[in-house]
Design an enzyme around this catalytic site. Structure first.
Site, mmCIF file in Angstrom:
data_model
loop_
_atom_site.group_PDB
_atom_site.id
_atom_site.type_symbol
_atom_site.label_atom_id
_atom_site.label_comp_id
_atom_site.label_asym_id
_atom_site.label_seq_id
_atom_site.Cartn_x
_atom_site.Cartn_y
_atom_site.Cartn_z
ATOM 1 N N GLY A 23 -19.194 12.197 -12.092
ATOM 2 C CA GLY A 23 -20.540 11.648 -12.291
ATOM 3 C C GLY A 23 -21.166 12.140 -13.590
ATOM 4 C CG LEU A 62 -8.688 19.669 -11.019
ATOM 5 C CD1 LEU A 62 -8.887 21.142 -11.298
ATOM 6 C CD2 LEU A 62 -9.508 18.813 -11.980
ATOM 7 C CB ALA A 63 -4.123 15.596 -13.837
ATOM 8 C CG ASN A 93 -1.393 -0.042 -8.046
ATOM 9 O OD1 ASN A 93 -1.236 -1.175 -7.612
ATOM 10 N ND2 ASN A 93 -2.207 0.807 -7.497
ATOM 11 C CG HIS A 109 -11.573 35.071 -38.664
ATOM 12 N ND1 HIS A 109 -12.689 35.062 -37.860
ATOM 13 C CD2 HIS A 109 -12.011 35.031 -39.950
ATOM 14 C CE1 HIS A 109 -13.766 35.042 -38.631
ATOM 15 N NE2 HIS A 109 -13.389 35.014 -39.903
ATOM 16 N N GLY A 118 -0.332 6.725 -12.439
ATOM 17 C CA GLY A 118 -1.285 7.010 -11.363
ATOM 18 C C GLY A 118 -2.731 6.885 -11.802
HETATM 19 C C1 LIG Z 1 -12.620 9.085 -13.218
HETATM 20 C C2 LIG Z 1 -11.658 10.235 -13.008
HETATM 21 C C3 LIG Z 1 -11.532 11.201 -13.990
HETATM 22 C C4 LIG Z 1 -10.646 12.260 -13.820
HETATM 23 N N1 LIG Z 1 -10.541 13.175 -14.812
HETATM 24 C C5 LIG Z 1 -9.693 14.220 -14.656
HETATM 25 C C6 LIG Z 1 -9.530 15.185 -15.691
HETATM 26 O O1 LIG Z 1 -10.150 15.096 -16.742
HETATM 27 N N2 LIG Z 1 -8.659 16.203 -15.494
HETATM 28 C C7 LIG Z 1 -7.949 16.323 -14.325
HETATM 29 O O2 LIG Z 1 -7.168 17.274 -14.199
HETATM 30 N N3 LIG Z 1 -8.081 15.431 -13.328
HETATM 31 C C8 LIG Z 1 -8.917 14.381 -13.469
HETATM 32 N N4 LIG Z 1 -9.025 13.448 -12.472
HETATM 33 C C9 LIG Z 1 -8.231 13.647 -11.247
HETATM 34 C C10 LIG Z 1 -6.776 13.199 -11.483
HETATM 35 O O3 LIG Z 1 -6.769 11.849 -11.861
HETATM 36 C C11 LIG Z 1 -5.965 13.416 -10.218
HETATM 37 O O4 LIG Z 1 -6.087 14.767 -9.822
HETATM 38 C C12 LIG Z 1 -4.510 13.094 -10.437
HETATM 39 O O5 LIG Z 1 -4.348 11.746 -10.822
HETATM 40 C C13 LIG Z 1 -3.723 13.349 -9.171
HETATM 41 O O6 LIG Z 1 -2.387 13.042 -9.386
HETATM 42 P P1 LIG Z 1 -1.456 12.577 -8.182
HETATM 43 O O7 LIG Z 1 -0.101 12.438 -8.761
HETATM 44 O O8 LIG Z 1 -1.647 13.477 -7.024
HETATM 45 O O9 LIG Z 1 -2.017 11.176 -7.699
HETATM 46 P P2 LIG Z 1 -2.440 9.849 -8.440
HETATM 47 O O10 LIG Z 1 -2.609 10.020 -9.870
HETATM 48 O O11 LIG Z 1 -3.580 9.345 -7.626
HETATM 49 O O12 LIG Z 1 -1.199 8.915 -8.227
HETATM 50 C C14 LIG Z 1 -0.804 8.467 -6.970
HETATM 51 C C15 LIG Z 1 0.018 7.236 -7.151
HETATM 52 O O13 LIG Z 1 0.650 6.914 -5.907
HETATM 53 C C16 LIG Z 1 0.746 5.517 -5.828
HETATM 54 N N5 LIG Z 1 0.988 5.166 -4.425
HETATM 55 C C17 LIG Z 1 0.180 5.446 -3.375
HETATM 56 N N6 LIG Z 1 0.754 4.987 -2.223
HETATM 57 C C18 LIG Z 1 1.923 4.436 -2.576
HETATM 58 C C19 LIG Z 1 2.963 3.797 -1.851
HETATM 59 N N7 LIG Z 1 2.911 3.656 -0.510
HETATM 60 N N8 LIG Z 1 4.030 3.334 -2.509
HETATM 61 C C20 LIG Z 1 4.121 3.463 -3.863
HETATM 62 N N9 LIG Z 1 3.163 4.048 -4.604
HETATM 63 C C21 LIG Z 1 2.088 4.535 -3.967
HETATM 64 C C22 LIG Z 1 -0.580 5.045 -6.395
HETATM 65 O O14 LIG Z 1 -0.516 3.701 -6.816
HETATM 66 C C23 LIG Z 1 -0.780 6.013 -7.542
HETATM 67 O O15 LIG Z 1 -0.319 5.487 -8.753
HETATM 68 C C24 LIG Z 1 -9.882 12.364 -12.617
HETATM 69 C C25 LIG Z 1 -10.004 11.383 -11.628
HETATM 70 C C26 LIG Z 1 -10.867 10.334 -11.819
HETATM 71 C C27 LIG Z 1 -10.984 9.283 -10.739
#
Ligand SMILES: Cc1cc2nc3c(=O)[nH]c(=O)nc-3n(C[C@H](O)[C@H](O)[C@H](O)COP(=O)(O)OP(=O)(O)OC[C@H]3O[C@@H](n4cnc5c(N)ncnc54)[C@H](O)[C@@H]3O)c2cc1C
Length: 451
Positions: free
Chosen positions: A187, A315-316, A34, A440, A38
């Site tokens: 949520g 978590l990110a 995409n 402070h 992510g």
């Molecule tokens: C609404 C919401 C709010 C959030 N808020 C927080 C927050 O405040 N703080 C926090 O720490 N975390 C938060 N998170 C969680 C955080 O977004 C995730 O923990 C984080 O994005 C995980 O990172 P990642 O790199 O593992 O995966 P992702 O960010 O999910 O990225 C995975 C990527 O892999 C790609 N992909 C998958 N399969 C393929 C393939 N076969 N070929 C090529 N590309 C592929 C996808 O398109 C995607 O872009 C939130 C999540 C949501 C849904």
């Protein structure tokens, strides 16, 4: 050409690993189906926090008389709030693209699939990946495909037009009423956002408290604050069925229908283990994610996995650290992943944050601990900035003076929790942390005061 490292998935795990690997001279390629960034950048952390910030500004403007400022006829424009959110996302994803280029990383936009290697006699142990009808070979592979929303088998869900977090981010109008199924972090953040903008929000949670995993006492205090703002909570309550604008709930055997303009389903996320050829390699799983060791290696040593795909932390910031550990291991450095001090934050207004262990965990582990607790009003800066804000700082200490957990309710808990995280990760004793000089007046001083 054989790449040193191929990465599937361009979220926080993938792009962090790519940048670090590229900067350290590894020939690196990253595949993203995409948009780079992510879930976190495009539909998670950043867009939600941008929306929540707009809501906070709106609330502050309405509340400004308490601070001696008069703002009359305070209004919001949802289309402008969403447009700003999109602008922030575009800016940050462009930044990630630039980082890839600066680090010499090759980016391929397309779905990557691991080729079936079972029958291949490969002397060099490399892995082949197919993307956009081209084949790429790499010595090491990092899987970072992230997670996806869980849709539970609630009766009527297939026929119902509900929102997940993705749709809730791009809604065109503020619904009059909203039932949120699931009182977890996502949520509750959406509950805070829609409530601030005037929606009648109802949260249905199966457990006996919202925000499972956070400190229970502080979660209950936050729930009270949100209740005062008009959010209705149904705890220990199961959703039995959904049908268009109705949610049927059950508590202690009694059923009831909630009428609502919109339903937001937010019961959790699960690792993405399909669509990238996992079936073509044999990797061990753990729980609902991929099994990894402390260097983020899967059961095949040159295949690593980081981020939500492991199903561990979701978590990110965990994903980012895991990615650093994986790349450092490929570079020959032996730093192990530590999960001792991963902060958890809920960006409601007020914020709640915690790091280390909760009382529930310590009790289940049979660990003796003492509680040091202070209202946030002991911080002068907090009082200066929060006319009516309640809040608490709670520190859990072991018998020999180790900091076991720190939990904070009150703004800006998200920023000051990092002090506690560093102390826990580095094993500082309470006396050592107390001896540090805190600027402070800062809200962070509450940690010193509490100690
Ligand atoms: C609404 C919401 C709010 C959030 N808020 C927080 C927050 O405040 N703080 C926090 O720490 N975390 C938060 N998170 C969680 C955080 O977004 C995730 O923990 C984080 O994005 C995980 O990172 P990642 O790199 O593992 O995966 P992702 O960010 O999910 O990225 C995975 C990527 O892999 C790609 N992909 C998958 N399969 C393929 C393939 N076969 N070929 C090529 N590309 C592929 C996808 O398109 C995607 O872009 C939130 C999540 C949501 C849904």
């Amino acid at each position: 050409m054989i790449y040193d490292l191929a990465i599937i998935g361009g979220g926080p795990a993938g792009y962090t690993a790519a940048e670090l690997a590229g900067k350290n001279g590894l020939k690196t390629i990253i595949f993203e189906k995409n948009v780079l960034g992510g879930v976190c950048l495009n539909e998670g952390c950043i867009p939600t926090k941008t929306l929540l910030y707009s809501a906070k500004v709106f609330h502050s403007a309405k509340d400004s008389a308490k601070y001696g400022i008069s703002c009359e006829n305070v209004q919001f424009d949802l289309s402008k709030i969403i447009a700003r959110k999109n602008k922030v996302v575009r800016k940050l994803t462009a930044g990630i693209r630039a980082k890839m280029t600066e680090s010499g990383v090759e980016t391929v936009i397309g779905t990557a699939v691991i080729r079936d290697i079972a029958g291949q006699a490969r002397n060099d142990n490399s892995i082949e990946i197919l993307c956009n009808e081209q084949t790429y070979s790499a010595k090491n592979l990092l899987l970072c495909t992230g997670s996806e929303v869980v849709i539970p088998p609630i009766s009527g869900i297939k026929e119902t037009n509900f929102w997940t977090s993705r749709e809730a981010l791009d809604n065109k109008e503020i619904p009059e009423s909203l039932v949120i199924i699931g009182g977890g972090v996502i949520g509750i953040e959406f509950a805070s956002f829609f409530n601030t903008l005037g929606t009648k929000v109802v949260v249905v949670e199966m457990l006996d408290e919202i925000l499972g995993g956070m400190d229970k006492e502080l979660s209950a205090l936050l729930r009270n604050e949100l209740t005062k703002k008009g959010i209705e909570f149904h705890l220990g309550t199961k959703v039995v069925s959904v049908h268009n604008n109705q949610v049927e709930i059950e508590k202690d055997g009694e059923k009831r229908i909630l009428e609502t303009a919109k339903i937001l389903l937010s019961v959790g996320r699960k690792p993405v283990l399909t669509g990238f050829g996992l079936e073509n390699i044999s990797l061990e799983t753990f729980g609902n994610g991929l099994k990894v060791n402390e260097f983020m290696q899967t059961s095949q040593p040159n295949i690593y996995a980081c981020g939500d795909i492991t199903g561990f932390s979701l978590l990110a910031h965990t994903a980012v650290r895991e990615a650093e550990v994986a790349v450092e291991h490929i570079l020959g450095k032996a730093e192990k992943m530590s999960y001792k001090a991963i902060p958890g934050v809920v960006y409601t207004n007020p914020e709640i944050a915690g790091v280390g262990k909760t009382e529930d965990i310590l009790q289940s582990e049979g660990v003796a601990y003492a509680v040091k607790q202070l209202p946030m009003a002991y911080s002068g800066r907090f009082v200066a900035e929060n006319e009516q804000g309640n809040g608490v700082c709670k520190i859990l200490e072991s018998e020999d003076g180790n900091i076991l957990g720190v939990h904070i309710l009150g703004n800006p808990a998200s920023e000051i929790i990092v002090i506690a995280g560093i102390a826990i990760e580095k094993g500082l004793k309470t006396g050592e942390l107390k001896a540090m000089i805190f600027p402070h007046p800062t809200v962070g001083e509450i940690i010193k005061e509490t100690l």
